[in-house]
Design a protein around this motif. Structure first.
Motif, PDB file in Angstrom:
ATOM      1  N   VAL A  92      41.934 -38.701 -51.628  1.00 35.78           N
ATOM      2  CA  VAL A  92      42.869 -38.222 -50.994  1.00 35.78           C
ATOM      3  C   VAL A  92      43.199 -39.244 -49.828  1.00 35.78           C
ATOM      4  O   VAL A  92      42.774 -40.095 -49.350  1.00 35.78           O
ATOM      5  N   PRO A  93      44.978 -39.343 -50.011  1.00 36.07           N
ATOM      6  CA  PRO A  93      45.614 -40.494 -48.885  1.00 36.07           C
ATOM      7  C   PRO A  93      45.180 -40.035 -47.564  1.00 36.07           C
ATOM      8  O   PRO A  93      45.367 -39.000 -47.055  1.00 36.07           O
ATOM      9  N   VAL A  94      45.544 -41.069 -46.851  1.00 36.23           N
ATOM     10  CA  VAL A  94      45.193 -40.738 -45.311  1.00 36.23           C
ATOM     11  C   VAL A  94      46.485 -40.100 -44.604  1.00 36.23           C
ATOM     12  O   VAL A  94      46.143 -39.207 -43.884  1.00 36.23           O
ATOM     13  N   PRO A  95      47.754 -40.102 -45.156  1.00 35.50           N
ATOM     14  CA  PRO A  95      48.681 -39.506 -44.556  1.00 35.50           C
ATOM     15  C   PRO A  95      48.510 -37.781 -44.788  1.00 35.50           C
ATOM     16  O   PRO A  95      48.797 -36.929 -44.165  1.00 35.50           O
ATOM     17  N   GLN A  96      47.985 -37.548 -45.970  1.00 40.31           N
ATOM     18  CA  GLN A  96      47.798 -36.259 -46.379  1.00 40.31           C
ATOM     19  C   GLN A  96      46.585 -35.821 -45.296  1.00 40.31           C
ATOM     20  O   GLN A  96      46.747 -34.498 -45.170  1.00 40.31           O
ATOM     21  N   VAL A  97      45.667 -36.361 -45.123  1.00 34.11           N
ATOM     22  CA  VAL A  97      44.588 -35.907 -44.215  1.00 34.11           C
ATOM     23  C   VAL A  97      45.044 -35.769 -42.741  1.00 34.11           C
ATOM     24  O   VAL A  97      44.939 -34.729 -42.310  1.00 34.11           O
ATOM     25  N   PHE A  98      45.848 -36.752 -42.363  1.00 34.71           N
ATOM     26  CA  PHE A  98      46.658 -36.565 -41.143  1.00 34.71           C
ATOM     27  C   PHE A  98      47.428 -35.080 -41.169  1.00 34.71           C
ATOM     28  O   PHE A  98      47.158 -34.432 -40.148  1.00 34.71           O
ATOM     29  N   ASN A  99      48.187 -34.992 -42.232  1.00 37.78           N
ATOM     30  CA  ASN A  99      49.144 -33.547 -42.177  1.00 37.78           C
ATOM     31  C   ASN A  99      48.177 -32.389 -42.142  1.00 37.78           C
ATOM     32  O   ASN A  99      48.689 -31.487 -41.386  1.00 37.78           O
ATOM     33  N   LYS A 100      46.845 -32.403 -43.072  1.00 40.63           N
ATOM     34  CA  LYS A 100      46.373 -31.328 -42.650  1.00 40.63           C
ATOM     35  C   LYS A 100      45.758 -31.024 -41.508  1.00 40.63           C
ATOM     36  O   LYS A 100      45.531 -29.956 -41.124  1.00 40.63           O
ATOM     37  N   VAL A 101      44.895 -32.285 -40.975  1.00 40.84           N
ATOM     38  CA  VAL A 101      44.471 -31.863 -39.664  1.00 40.84           C
ATOM     39  C   VAL A 101      45.529 -31.302 -38.626  1.00 40.84           C
ATOM     40  O   VAL A 101      45.050 -30.402 -37.811  1.00 40.84           O
ATOM     41  N   GLN A 102      46.576 -31.914 -38.573  1.00 38.17           N
ATOM     42  CA  GLN A 102      47.599 -31.282 -37.773  1.00 38.17           C
ATOM     43  C   GLN A 102      47.886 -29.978 -38.073  1.00 38.17           C
ATOM     44  O   GLN A 102      48.142 -29.186 -37.253  1.00 38.17           O
ATOM     45  N   SER A 103      47.907 -29.513 -39.187  1.00 40.07           N
ATOM     46  CA  SER A 103      48.232 -28.076 -39.651  1.00 40.07           C
ATOM     47  C   SER A 103      47.035 -27.313 -39.266  1.00 40.07           C
ATOM     48  O   SER A 103      47.334 -26.084 -38.727  1.00 40.07           O
ATOM     49  N   ILE A 104      45.824 -27.714 -39.236  1.00 44.07           N
ATOM     50  CA  ILE A 104      44.648 -26.853 -38.488  1.00 44.07           C
ATOM     51  C   ILE A 104      45.222 -26.782 -37.135  1.00 44.07           C
ATOM     52  O   ILE A 104      44.857 -25.612 -36.639  1.00 44.07           O
ATOM     53  N   TYR A 105      45.348 -27.923 -36.529  1.00 48.67           N
ATOM     54  CA  TYR A 105      45.679 -27.846 -35.154  1.00 48.67           C
ATOM     55  C   TYR A 105      46.544 -26.711 -34.507  1.00 48.67           C
ATOM     56  O   TYR A 105      46.724 -25.855 -33.713  1.00 48.67           O
ATOM     57  N   LEU A 106      47.787 -26.589 -35.497  1.00 44.44           N
ATOM     58  CA  LEU A 106      48.863 -25.634 -35.458  1.00 44.44           C
ATOM     59  C   LEU A 106      48.454 -24.147 -35.689  1.00 44.44           C
ATOM     60  O   LEU A 106      48.975 -23.494 -34.919  1.00 44.44           O
ATOM     61  N   LEU A 107      47.692 -24.103 -36.487  1.00 41.82           N
ATOM     62  CA  LEU A 107      46.877 -22.844 -36.770  1.00 41.82           C
ATOM     63  C   LEU A 107      46.186 -22.244 -35.433  1.00 41.82           C
ATOM     64  O   LEU A 107      46.439 -20.953 -35.261  1.00 41.82           O
ATOM     65  N   TYR A 108      45.435 -23.051 -34.858  1.00 44.39           N
ATOM     66  CA  TYR A 108      44.882 -22.556 -33.557  1.00 44.39           C
ATOM     67  C   TYR A 108      45.635 -22.467 -32.350  1.00 44.39           C
ATOM     68  O   TYR A 108      45.692 -21.593 -31.661  1.00 44.39           O
ATOM     69  N   GLN A 109      46.936 -23.302 -32.358  1.00 40.54           N
ATOM     70  CA  GLN A 109      47.772 -23.167 -31.236  1.00 40.54           C
ATOM     71  C   GLN A 109      48.329 -21.806 -31.573  1.00 40.54           C
ATOM     72  O   GLN A 109      48.656 -21.086 -30.709  1.00 40.54           O
TER      73      GLN A 109
END
Length: 164
Positions: A92-109
């Motif tokens: 898994v590429p770093v940018p894909q992981v970064f985007n996924k983690v950001q989407s998790i944060y958006l889910l909680y927001q």
């Protein structure tokens, strides 16, 4: 609301095969992730996304932060029980992981905003449970001190009655 280490690990397991090394003590709610840069000093209670090859020896001495490691395992000498470590499938590429983690944060927001809107109006406990169980992808049940159901998600069944 920001996710904790445990919440983050839970959501990442839905996307990829991961290995988790839990910190000795809770890291609490973590701020938005940063891409790891060895030239910038590490901060406690921060989450860093890094390539395994990019982690330096100084990571073994920092306390109370979280690393999401991509492209392999960190060096064998990395054994810091103060830090949380999530090792992502190496493909898994770093940018894909970064985007996924950001989407998790958006889910909680988004969850927090919905809860705030409900609390600001006339709200039933049932509505709070329904929204929360959807975000957390887990059935919830509110009971009184005698373990009598006051309200629950999923047609009034206890979470343990439906296999959650």
């Amino acid at each position: 609301m920001r996710p904790t280490f445990e919440m983050l690990a839970f959501h990442l397991t839905k996307s990829w095969h991961i290995r988790v090394q839990h910190p000795r003590k809770s890291l609490g709610q973590l701020p938005l992730p940063m891409l790891y840069d060895p030239s910038i000093p590490l901060e406690e209670s921060q989450i860093y996304i890094a390539s395994a090859a990019g982690l330096l020896d100084k990571t073994a001495s920092i306390t109370a932060c979280c690393f999401i490691c991509c492209h392999g395992e960190p060096a064998p000498h990395y054994n810091n029980s103060e830090c949380g470590l999530i090792v992502i499938d190496p493909s898994v590429p770093v940018p894909q992981v970064f985007n996924k983690v950001q989407s998790i944060y958006l889910l909680y927001q988004d969850w927090e905003e919905k809860l705030q809107a409900l609390v600001g109006s006339t709200t039933l406990i049932q509505e709070l449970l329904d929204i929360s169980s959807t975000v957390l992808e887990n059935l919830l049940c509110l009971t009184d001190e005698n373990n009598n159901i006051l309200s629950s998600s999923s047609q009034g069944k206890r979470a343990n009655e439906v296999g959650a």
